[in-house]
Design a protein around this motif. Structure first.
Motif, PDB file in Angstrom:
ATOM      1  N   ALA A 167       0.946  -1.291   0.031  1.00  0.00           N
ATOM      2  CA  ALA A 167       0.067   0.051  -0.124  1.00  0.00           C
ATOM      3  C   ALA A 167       0.762   1.294   0.139  1.00  0.00           C
ATOM      4  O   ALA A 167       0.467   2.198  -0.711  1.00  0.00           O
ATOM      5  N   GLY A 168       1.989   1.041   0.833  1.00  0.00           N
ATOM      6  CA  GLY A 168       2.904   2.331   0.765  1.00  0.00           C
ATOM      7  C   GLY A 168       3.905   2.495  -0.430  1.00  0.00           C
ATOM      8  O   GLY A 168       4.667   3.275  -0.462  1.00  0.00           O
ATOM      9  N   SER A 169       3.741   1.395  -1.200  1.00  0.00           N
ATOM     10  CA  SER A 169       4.914   1.460  -2.427  1.00  0.00           C
ATOM     11  C   SER A 169       4.575   2.502  -3.395  1.00  0.00           C
ATOM     12  O   SER A 169       5.419   2.966  -4.199  1.00  0.00           O
ATOM     13  N   THR A 170       3.293   3.090  -3.411  1.00  0.00           N
ATOM     14  CA  THR A 170       3.065   4.229  -4.332  1.00  0.00           C
ATOM     15  C   THR A 170       3.306   5.724  -3.647  1.00  0.00           C
ATOM     16  O   THR A 170       3.325   6.925  -4.207  1.00  0.00           O
ATOM     17  N   ALA A 171       3.937   5.636  -2.482  1.00  0.00           N
ATOM     18  CA  ALA A 171       4.219   6.753  -1.781  1.00  0.00           C
ATOM     19  C   ALA A 171       5.661   7.232  -1.693  1.00  0.00           C
ATOM     20  O   ALA A 171       6.174   7.396  -2.802  1.00  0.00           O
ATOM     21  N   TYR A 172       6.430   7.176  -0.860  1.00  0.00           N
ATOM     22  CA  TYR A 172       7.656   7.628  -0.494  1.00  0.00           C
ATOM     23  C   TYR A 172       8.857   6.670  -1.434  1.00  0.00           C
ATOM     24  O   TYR A 172       9.510   6.976  -2.193  1.00  0.00           O
ATOM     25  N   ASN A 173       8.246   5.464  -1.538  1.00  0.00           N
ATOM     26  CA  ASN A 173       8.781   4.500  -2.457  1.00  0.00           C
ATOM     27  C   ASN A 173       9.002   4.705  -3.685  1.00  0.00           C
ATOM     28  O   ASN A 173       9.824   4.680  -4.405  1.00  0.00           O
ATOM     29  N   LEU A 174       7.995   5.136  -4.168  1.00  0.00           N
ATOM     30  CA  LEU A 174       7.735   5.515  -5.561  1.00  0.00           C
ATOM     31  C   LEU A 174       8.379   6.983  -5.979  1.00  0.00           C
ATOM     32  O   LEU A 174       9.205   7.094  -6.966  1.00  0.00           O
ATOM     33  N   SER A 175       8.601   7.831  -4.985  1.00  0.00           N
ATOM     34  CA  SER A 175       9.485   8.910  -5.107  1.00  0.00           C
ATOM     35  C   SER A 175      10.802   8.822  -5.295  1.00  0.00           C
ATOM     36  O   SER A 175      11.625   9.433  -5.817  1.00  0.00           O
ATOM     37  N   ALA A 176      11.362   7.706  -4.474  1.00  0.00           N
ATOM     38  CA  ALA A 176      12.591   7.191  -4.497  1.00  0.00           C
ATOM     39  C   ALA A 176      13.083   6.300  -5.582  1.00  0.00           C
ATOM     40  O   ALA A 176      13.971   5.505  -5.800  1.00  0.00           O
ATOM     41  N   HIS A 177      12.167   6.166  -6.669  1.00  0.00           N
ATOM     42  CA  HIS A 177      12.128   5.323  -8.046  1.00  0.00           C
ATOM     43  C   HIS A 177      12.169   3.859  -7.491  1.00  0.00           C
ATOM     44  O   HIS A 177      12.559   3.048  -8.219  1.00  0.00           O
ATOM     45  N   GLY A 178      11.413   3.508  -6.501  1.00  0.00           N
ATOM     46  CA  GLY A 178      11.005   2.064  -6.385  1.00  0.00           C
ATOM     47  C   GLY A 178       9.997   1.549  -7.029  1.00  0.00           C
ATOM     48  O   GLY A 178       9.371   2.472  -7.588  1.00  0.00           O
ATOM     49  N   PRO A 179       9.802   0.270  -7.019  1.00  0.00           N
ATOM     50  CA  PRO A 179       8.720  -0.430  -7.750  1.00  0.00           C
ATOM     51  C   PRO A 179       7.378  -0.203  -7.251  1.00  0.00           C
ATOM     52  O   PRO A 179       7.364  -0.550  -5.833  1.00  0.00           O
ATOM     53  N   ILE A 180       6.264  -0.034  -7.662  1.00  0.00           N
ATOM     54  CA  ILE A 180       4.896  -0.221  -7.467  1.00  0.00           C
ATOM     55  C   ILE A 180       4.525  -1.642  -7.227  1.00  0.00           C
ATOM     56  O   ILE A 180       4.759  -2.482  -8.234  1.00  0.00           O
ATOM     57  N   VAL A 181       3.964  -2.244  -6.026  1.00  0.00           N
ATOM     58  CA  VAL A 181       3.797  -3.460  -5.847  1.00  0.00           C
ATOM     59  C   VAL A 181       2.378  -3.686  -5.490  1.00  0.00           C
ATOM     60  O   VAL A 181       1.687  -3.218  -4.906  1.00  0.00           O
ATOM     61  N   PRO A 182       1.636  -4.393  -6.453  1.00  0.00           N
ATOM     62  CA  PRO A 182       0.063  -4.813  -6.177  1.00  0.00           C
ATOM     63  C   PRO A 182       0.025  -5.487  -4.894  1.00  0.00           C
ATOM     64  O   PRO A 182       0.790  -6.243  -4.202  1.00  0.00           O
ATOM     65  N   LEU A 183      -1.346  -5.389  -4.454  1.00  0.00           N
ATOM     66  CA  LEU A 183      -1.711  -5.896  -3.103  1.00  0.00           C
ATOM     67  C   LEU A 183      -1.534  -7.333  -2.814  1.00  0.00           C
ATOM     68  O   LEU A 183      -1.086  -7.544  -1.901  1.00  0.00           O
ATOM     69  N   GLY A 184      -1.727  -8.123  -3.705  1.00  0.00           N
ATOM     70  CA  GLY A 184      -1.648  -9.355  -3.640  1.00  0.00           C
ATOM     71  C   GLY A 184      -0.359 -10.107  -3.867  1.00  0.00           C
ATOM     72  O   GLY A 184      -0.389 -11.437  -3.954  1.00  0.00           O
ATOM     73  N   THR A 191      14.174  -0.137  -0.931  1.00  0.00           N
ATOM     74  CA  THR A 191      14.701   0.708  -2.201  1.00  0.00           C
ATOM     75  C   THR A 191      15.510   1.770  -1.514  1.00  0.00           C
ATOM     76  O   THR A 191      15.256   2.360  -0.466  1.00  0.00           O
ATOM     77  N   PRO A 192      16.953   1.806  -2.006  1.00  0.00           N
ATOM     78  CA  PRO A 192      17.842   2.871  -1.602  1.00  0.00           C
ATOM     79  C   PRO A 192      17.410   4.399  -1.871  1.00  0.00           C
ATOM     80  O   PRO A 192      16.571   4.720  -3.017  1.00  0.00           O
ATOM     81  N   ILE A 193      17.859   5.223  -1.027  1.00  0.00           N
ATOM     82  CA  ILE A 193      17.622   6.754  -1.244  1.00  0.00           C
ATOM     83  C   ILE A 193      18.870   7.446  -1.548  1.00  0.00           C
ATOM     84  O   ILE A 193      19.914   7.308  -0.645  1.00  0.00           O
ATOM     85  N   SER A 194      19.223   7.844  -2.842  1.00  0.00           N
ATOM     86  CA  SER A 194      20.186   8.403  -3.381  1.00  0.00           C
ATOM     87  C   SER A 194      21.509   7.633  -3.065  1.00  0.00           C
ATOM     88  O   SER A 194      22.570   8.045  -2.245  1.00  0.00           O
ATOM     89  N   ALA A 195      21.537   6.278  -3.511  1.00  0.00           N
ATOM     90  CA  ALA A 195      22.730   5.499  -3.379  1.00  0.00           C
ATOM     91  C   ALA A 195      24.056   5.943  -4.107  1.00  0.00           C
ATOM     92  O   ALA A 195      23.809   6.460  -5.281  1.00  0.00           O
ATOM     93  N   PHE A 196      25.069   5.904  -3.243  1.00  0.00           N
ATOM     94  CA  PHE A 196      26.244   6.263  -3.900  1.00  0.00           C
ATOM     95  C   PHE A 196      27.231   5.121  -4.408  1.00  0.00           C
ATOM     96  O   PHE A 196      27.623   4.873  -5.218  1.00  0.00           O
ATOM     97  N   ARG A 197      27.141   4.054  -3.238  1.00  0.00           N
ATOM     98  CA  ARG A 197      27.617   2.995  -3.731  1.00  0.00           C
ATOM     99  C   ARG A 197      27.003   1.794  -3.035  1.00  0.00           C
ATOM    100  O   ARG A 197      26.700   2.007  -1.550  1.00  0.00           O
ATOM    101  N   PRO A 198      26.836   0.542  -3.545  1.00  0.00           N
ATOM    102  CA  PRO A 198      27.063   0.311  -4.956  1.00  0.00           C
ATOM    103  C   PRO A 198      26.294   1.123  -5.931  1.00  0.00           C
ATOM    104  O   PRO A 198      24.895   1.493  -5.837  1.00  0.00           O
ATOM    105  N   ARG A 199      26.942   1.819  -6.823  1.00  0.00           N
ATOM    106  CA  ARG A 199      26.347   2.965  -7.837  1.00  0.00           C
ATOM    107  C   ARG A 199      25.278   2.317  -8.514  1.00  0.00           C
ATOM    108  O   ARG A 199      24.354   3.106  -8.674  1.00  0.00           O
ATOM    109  N   ARG A 200      25.039   1.149  -8.920  1.00  0.00           N
ATOM    110  CA  ARG A 200      24.075   0.803  -9.660  1.00  0.00           C
ATOM    111  C   ARG A 200      22.955  -0.168  -9.035  1.00  0.00           C
ATOM    112  O   ARG A 200      22.004  -0.827  -9.762  1.00  0.00           O
ATOM    113  N   TRP A 201      23.399  -0.254  -7.816  1.00  0.00           N
ATOM    114  CA  TRP A 201      22.090  -1.160  -6.890  1.00  0.00           C
ATOM    115  C   TRP A 201      20.827  -0.190  -6.882  1.00  0.00           C
ATOM    116  O   TRP A 201      20.921   0.730  -6.513  1.00  0.00           O
TER     117      TRP A 201
END
Length: 270
Positions: A167-184, A191-201
């Motif tokens: 339910a929260g995946s569309t909130a801060y998680n989405l703003s941090a470029h995390g995936p939206i997850v269906p309820l079921g 989800t990392p926030i502005s990750a520096f290392r590992p750079r591509r994680w």
């Protein structure tokens, strides 16, 4: 009588809610005025006498209402008197008992956060949206991540990291470029926030029953706070997070605009 706890699917009649609605309004003039009008029209009973709670405000009001009701499993029907209102229904004053009777229930389970701070003190809090770890100073945080007791990331250098409910995946998680997850889906986005290392994680999708442990590295130099929705613990050393299926939250939505549909539709919003 309306059965309790509120089942899914719901079988109810408008008369089940007559004189059994409790209102909770956000601290805004618009929400307060809406509550006064609705209470005059439908009555306003204490929560322990209610068949349903009607929250008036935005998503923050919905979260606050749910936190107040933790352990009661009272269904909450939100009407938007705020801005975004992702967790809310459209505001209309007419036919409220009918709307409650026809509403569809979305059953959610929060995340339980357990923290240990610099003094060794332990604390717990529940999160309906997400648990987030955030750096407290100008220096990036260094965080070690373990999943179900297994070391998965020895060192993440970042502004922070969050573990979200579906339910929260569309909130801060989405703003941090995390995936939206269906309820079921029975998944929790990490989800990392502005990750520096590992750079591509870019984070991970975890099973809903996973236990996630965050250990803070160089904590004196790089202090970190942990936040479960709006409960903050500062100067943490260790955080354990997992879904608490012993706690149930029930949100009510109009049939044509349920939470599952909103989450799917959000993925096609541009």
């Amino acid at each position: 009588m309306l059965p309790a706890p509120f089942p899914q699917p719901v079988t109810a009649q408008p008369e089940d809610f007559a004189g059994r609605i409790a209102f909770h309004a956000a601290a805004t003039e618009v929400a307060a005025e809406a509550r006064a009008r609705l209470a005059a029209r439908y009555g306003d009973v204490p929560a322990d006498q209610a068949a349903a709670i009607v929250a008036l405000g935005g998503d923050g009001c919905m979260l606050e209402t749910q936190h107040r009701l933790l352990g009661r499993n009272l269904p909450v029907y939100g009407m938007n008197c705020g801005s975004v209102g992702f967790l809310m229904n459209d505001f209309r004053e007419d036919d409220l008992p009918q709307r409650l009777a026809e509403a569809q229930a979305a059953v959610l389970h929060p995340l339980r956060m357990r923290t240990v701070d610099a003094a060794g003190a332990a604390a717990e809090a529940l999160a309906i949206n997400e648990v987030s770890l955030l750096r407290e100073t100008r220096q990036a945080a260094k965080i070690r991540i373990l999943i179900d007791g297994k070391l998965r990331l020895p060192e993440l250098i970042c502004d922070g990291i969050l573990l979200s409910t579906p339910a929260g995946s569309t909130a801060y998680n989405l703003s941090a470029h995390g995936p939206i997850v269906p309820l079921g889906a029975n998944l929790l986005p990490l989800t990392p926030i502005s990750a520096f290392r590992p750079r591509r994680w870019r984070g991970a999708l975890l099973p809903a029953d996973a236990e996630v442990v965050f250990e803070i590295l160089e904590a004196e130099k790089r202090p970190v706070a942990a936040v479960a929705d709006y409960t903050e613990v500062r100067d943490i050393r260790r955080v354990e997070v997992r879904e608490d299926r012993g706690v149930t939250l029930t949100l009510l939505f109009d049939p044509d605009h349920g939470l599952s549909e909103r989450i799917i539709a959000e993925q096609f919003t541009v």
